[in-house]
Design an enzyme around this catalytic site. Structure first.
Site, PDB file in Angstrom:
ATOM      1  N   GLU A  51       0.173 -11.668   0.334  1.00 25.20           N
ATOM      2  CA  GLU A  51      -0.558 -11.824  -0.258  1.00 25.20           C
ATOM      3  C   GLU A  51      -0.350 -13.691  -0.797  1.00 25.20           C
ATOM      4  OE1 GLU A  51       0.305  -9.228  -3.764  1.00 25.20           O
ATOM      5  OE2 GLU A  51      -0.810  -7.391  -2.803  1.00 25.20           O
ATOM      6  N   GLU A  84       3.117 -12.799  11.881  1.00 20.54           N
ATOM      7  CA  GLU A  84       4.061 -11.476  11.987  1.00 20.54           C
ATOM      8  C   GLU A  84       5.258 -11.260  11.604  1.00 20.54           C
ATOM      9  OE1 GLU A  84       1.896  -8.148  14.322  1.00 20.54           O
ATOM     10  OE2 GLU A  84       0.091  -9.043  14.429  1.00 20.54           O
ATOM     11  N   SER A 131       6.171 -13.342   3.607  1.00 24.58           N
ATOM     12  CA  SER A 131       7.352 -13.293   3.463  1.00 24.58           C
ATOM     13  C   SER A 131       8.933 -12.193   3.051  1.00 24.58           C
ATOM     14  CB  SER A 131       8.765 -14.438   4.129  1.00 24.58           C
ATOM     15  OG  SER A 131       8.796 -15.129   5.020  1.00 24.58           O
TER      16      SER A 131
HETATM   17  N1  CAA Z   1      10.344   0.237  10.707  1.00 21.15           N
HETATM   18  C1  CAA Z   1      10.789   0.998   9.862  1.00 21.15           C
HETATM   19  N2  CAA Z   1      11.777   1.585   8.493  1.00 21.15           N
HETATM   20  C2  CAA Z   1      12.248  -0.467   8.126  1.00 21.15           C
HETATM   21  C3  CAA Z   1      11.822  -1.232   9.518  1.00 21.15           C
HETATM   22  C4  CAA Z   1      11.353  -0.492  10.255  1.00 21.15           C
HETATM   23  N3  CAA Z   1      10.850  -1.176  11.748  1.00 21.15           N
HETATM   24  N4  CAA Z   1      12.627  -1.936   8.889  1.00 21.15           N
HETATM   25  C5  CAA Z   1      13.086  -1.531   7.707  1.00 21.15           C
HETATM   26  N5  CAA Z   1      12.645  -0.679   7.587  1.00 21.15           N
HETATM   27  C6  CAA Z   1      13.218   0.263   5.942  1.00 21.15           C
HETATM   28  C7  CAA Z   1      14.267   0.123   5.592  1.00 21.15           C
HETATM   29  O1  CAA Z   1      15.048   1.743   6.900  1.00 21.15           O
HETATM   30  C8  CAA Z   1      14.774   0.758   4.371  1.00 21.15           C
HETATM   31  O2  CAA Z   1      14.213   1.643   3.984  1.00 21.15           O
HETATM   32  P1  CAA Z   1      15.281   2.804   2.844  1.00 21.15           P
HETATM   33  O3  CAA Z   1      14.411   2.320   1.665  1.00 21.15           O
HETATM   34  O4  CAA Z   1      15.183   3.868   3.275  1.00 21.15           O
HETATM   35  O5  CAA Z   1      16.387   2.582   3.024  1.00 21.15           O
HETATM   36  C9  CAA Z   1      13.628  -0.133   3.850  1.00 21.15           C
HETATM   37  O6  CAA Z   1      12.787  -0.007   5.213  1.00 21.15           O
HETATM   38  C10 CAA Z   1      13.688  -1.861   3.796  1.00 21.15           C
HETATM   39  O7  CAA Z   1      14.850  -2.482   4.570  1.00 21.15           O
HETATM   40  P2  CAA Z   1      14.720  -4.042   4.441  1.00 21.15           P
HETATM   41  O8  CAA Z   1      16.010  -3.493   3.080  1.00 21.15           O
HETATM   42  O9  CAA Z   1      15.477  -4.694   5.884  1.00 21.15           O
HETATM   43  O10 CAA Z   1      13.656  -4.377   3.394  1.00 21.15           O
HETATM   44  P3  CAA Z   1      14.058  -6.028   2.593  1.00 21.15           P
HETATM   45  O11 CAA Z   1      13.271  -5.872   1.549  1.00 21.15           O
HETATM   46  O12 CAA Z   1      15.343  -6.550   2.748  1.00 21.15           O
HETATM   47  O13 CAA Z   1      12.980  -6.965   3.683  1.00 21.15           O
HETATM   48  C11 CAA Z   1      12.603  -7.652   5.266  1.00 21.15           C
HETATM   49  C12 CAA Z   1      13.211  -6.849   5.304  1.00 21.15           C
HETATM   50  C13 CAA Z   1      12.587  -8.169   6.824  1.00 21.15           C
HETATM   51  C14 CAA Z   1      12.137  -9.151   5.209  1.00 21.15           C
HETATM   52  C15 CAA Z   1      11.080  -7.389   5.824  1.00 21.15           C
HETATM   53  O14 CAA Z   1      10.020  -8.139   4.528  1.00 21.15           O
HETATM   54  C16 CAA Z   1       9.820  -7.852   6.202  1.00 21.15           C
HETATM   55  O15 CAA Z   1       9.684  -7.826   7.734  1.00 21.15           O
HETATM   56  N6  CAA Z   1       9.188  -9.593   5.625  1.00 21.15           N
HETATM   57  C17 CAA Z   1       8.012 -10.104   6.959  1.00 21.15           C
HETATM   58  C18 CAA Z   1       6.444  -9.184   6.530  1.00 21.15           C
HETATM   59  C19 CAA Z   1       6.314 -10.095   7.490  1.00 21.15           C
HETATM   60  O16 CAA Z   1       5.856 -10.363   8.680  1.00 21.15           O
HETATM   61  N7  CAA Z   1       4.333 -10.237   6.981  1.00 21.15           N
HETATM   62  C20 CAA Z   1       3.931 -10.730   7.673  1.00 21.15           C
HETATM   63  C21 CAA Z   1       2.242  -9.457   7.556  1.00 21.15           C
HETATM   64  S1  CAA Z   1       0.917  -9.834   8.513  1.00 21.15           S
HETATM   65  C22 CAA Z   1       0.638 -10.897   9.177  1.00 21.15           C
HETATM   66  O17 CAA Z   1       1.298 -11.933   9.148  1.00 21.15           O
HETATM   67  C23 CAA Z   1      -1.085 -11.451   9.296  1.00 21.15           C
HETATM   68  C24 CAA Z   1      -2.065 -10.282   9.763  1.00 21.15           C
HETATM   69  O18 CAA Z   1      -3.399 -10.279   9.620  1.00 21.15           O
HETATM   70  C25 CAA Z   1      -1.540  -9.382   9.977  1.00 21.15           C
END
Ligand code: CAA
Length: 396
Positions: A133, A371, A138
């Site tokens: 959004e 991603e 991120s």
């Molecule tokens: N698989 C399953 N569960 C997962 C996981 C995974 N790979 N990674 C984390 N989780 C779970 C954790 O176990 C945790 O679970 P609980 O709440 O039960 O403990 C929960 O998710 C939260 O994990 P974090 O504490 O690591 O979460 P966070 O809020 O600190 O954020 C982050 C982590 C890595 C920064 C994440 O926000 C992230 O990956 N951000 C980037 C987003 C992204 O890639 N955006 C791109 C979107 S798509 C795109 O690009 C365009 C398109 O058109 C496709």
């Protein structure tokens, strides 16, 4: 007889067959369209039924769900071969297969799988992943799109942007919050047919640097009603759905980055061997030779990281989050470096779209951003090393 690639990287016959199929498709059917599609900024949609006919849309999906059960390595090889030729078509695949089809297969109910998998795997319906959004990039947990329950229905309101495949999709996985105060614990995922009243997709404003033949949309949800049964994954469990989906998509991006490097190295080597300046091949100048050597090492290291993540998934059944993040971080940064070097080896000839190195260079920038940016991959890797802070155990 097994190819050089299959021998050097220890591919099974089945994995090599997938690679060869994708290589032939990319060379014979994608490459002839790539420059015009990039110039026109139009997704070559006619390729979708062809990808379906070749099985590329069902490759990694388990046989139990009607897929080919080819495994993560075979699927990565398909992305590498497509990425070698066209980052936009490869990007379509990472989203449609990695983020959408595999996520529905793994986390959907039987009814959701029955409803959507045959259509996604036949290419009849294209999928998009509506997470990002204007205020949640991120920080994926910050989605502001609201999901409000009304009886047996859920009403979605909000705005998404930079959604790959958004304008051509028939199905969107929409991430929304049921409780903004709960942060990531309020996020839910919904399977939303794009024909639902209140769902609209418009092209992004502006002209992207790379992936110009990808369809990127801004999606607006205004009173968009879906049945409660359209929820993908548990109530308040949407954040995990997003992360699990991104694990698949990111491996496809990393493999595509390997393909870009392979294409750039091949083109730069051929050019350096034939182009003569100052009475010798330009490749025989040490600075150019050193560039080629660095490109070669980056390619091999990236490919091995991608293979390692994929083989880990195939061996353990997953997840392989850290291995995937390492592969995405390294391979996409290497692709950007290598594509830059390839343009420079070509000199002025690398600076327009007569040759594809210029397009690979533009696409490589996007790989380090979408991603999950390189910075986000480092966050994931650092957390994997450190574990959660339990408040104790100071070493001072
Ligand atoms: N698989 C399953 N569960 C997962 C996981 C995974 N790979 N990674 C984390 N989780 C779970 C954790 O176990 C945790 O679970 P609980 O709440 O039960 O403990 C929960 O998710 C939260 O994990 P974090 O504490 O690591 O979460 P966070 O809020 O600190 O954020 C982050 C982590 C890595 C920064 C994440 O926000 C992230 O990956 N951000 C980037 C987003 C992204 O890639 N955006 C791109 C979107 S798509 C795109 O690009 C365009 C398109 O058109 C496709």
């Amino acid at each position: 007889m097994a190819s050089d690639y299959a021998l050097r990287y220890g591919l099974s016959d089945a994995e090599e067959a997938w690679r060869l199929r994708a290589e032939a498709f990319a060379r014979d059917e994608v490459a002839p369209l790539s420059r015009e599609a990039d110039r026109a900024g139009r997704f070559p949609r006619a390729l979708v039924p062809r990808m379906a006919a070749l099985g590329l849309l069902r490759a990694p999906v388990a046989k139990a769900h009607g897929g080919a059960g080819a495994g993560a390595l075979a699927n990565a090889l398909v992305s590498e071969e497509l990425g070698r030729v066209d980052g936009s078509v490869r990007g379509f695949l990472a989203v449609h297969v990695g983020l959408v089809t595999q996520t529905v297969a793994e986390l959907g109910t039987d009814e959701q799988r029955r409803a959507w998998l045959p259509r996604l795997m036949s290419g009849e319906t294209i999928g998009c992943f509506a997470l990002t959004e204007p205020g949640a990039g991120s920080d994926a947990a910050a989605v502001a799109t609201r999901a409000r329950e009304e009886g047996d229905e859920v009403v979605l309101d909000g705005e998404k942007h930079w959604i790959t495949n958004g304008g051509v999709a028939g199905l969107a996985i929409v991430f929304a919050t049921a409780d903004p105060a709960a942060g990531r614990k309020g996020v839910e995922a919904y399977l939303v047919p794009t024909s639902t009243p209140g769902f609209s997709a418009r092209p992004m404003e502006g002209h992207p640097l790379g992936h110009r033949a990808s369809d990127h949309a801004r999606i607006v949800l205004e009173g968009c009603r879906v049945p409660r049964a359209a929820r993908l994954g548990p109530a308040r469990g949407g954040f995990r759905v997003a992360m699990a989906g991104l694990d698949h998509g990111r491996l496809g991006v990393a493999a595509g980055a390997v393909g870009i490097q392979a294409a750039c190295l091949e083109a730069a080597t051929a050019f350096a061997r034939t182009r003569r300046q100052f009475g010798q091949r330009v490749g025989d100048f040490q600075q150019v030779g050193a560039s080629l050597a660095e490109m070669k090492v980056s390619l091999e290291a990236s490919r091995l990281l991608v293979h390692h993540a994929a083989r880990t998934l195939d061996r353990t059944g997953g997840p392989a989050t850290a291995e995937t993040s390492a592969a995405k971080l390294f391979a996409t940064e290497a692709a950007l470096r290598t594509a830059t070097q390839a343009v420079r080896v070509h000199g002025a000839r690398g600076y327009d779209d007569a040759l594809p190195v210029e397009r690979h260079y533009r696409d490589a920038v996007g790989l380090t951003i979408y991603e999950g940016t390189s910075e986000i991959q480092r966050v994931i890797l650092a957390r994997d090393l450190l574990g959660r802070d339990d408040g104790g155990g100071s070493t001072r």
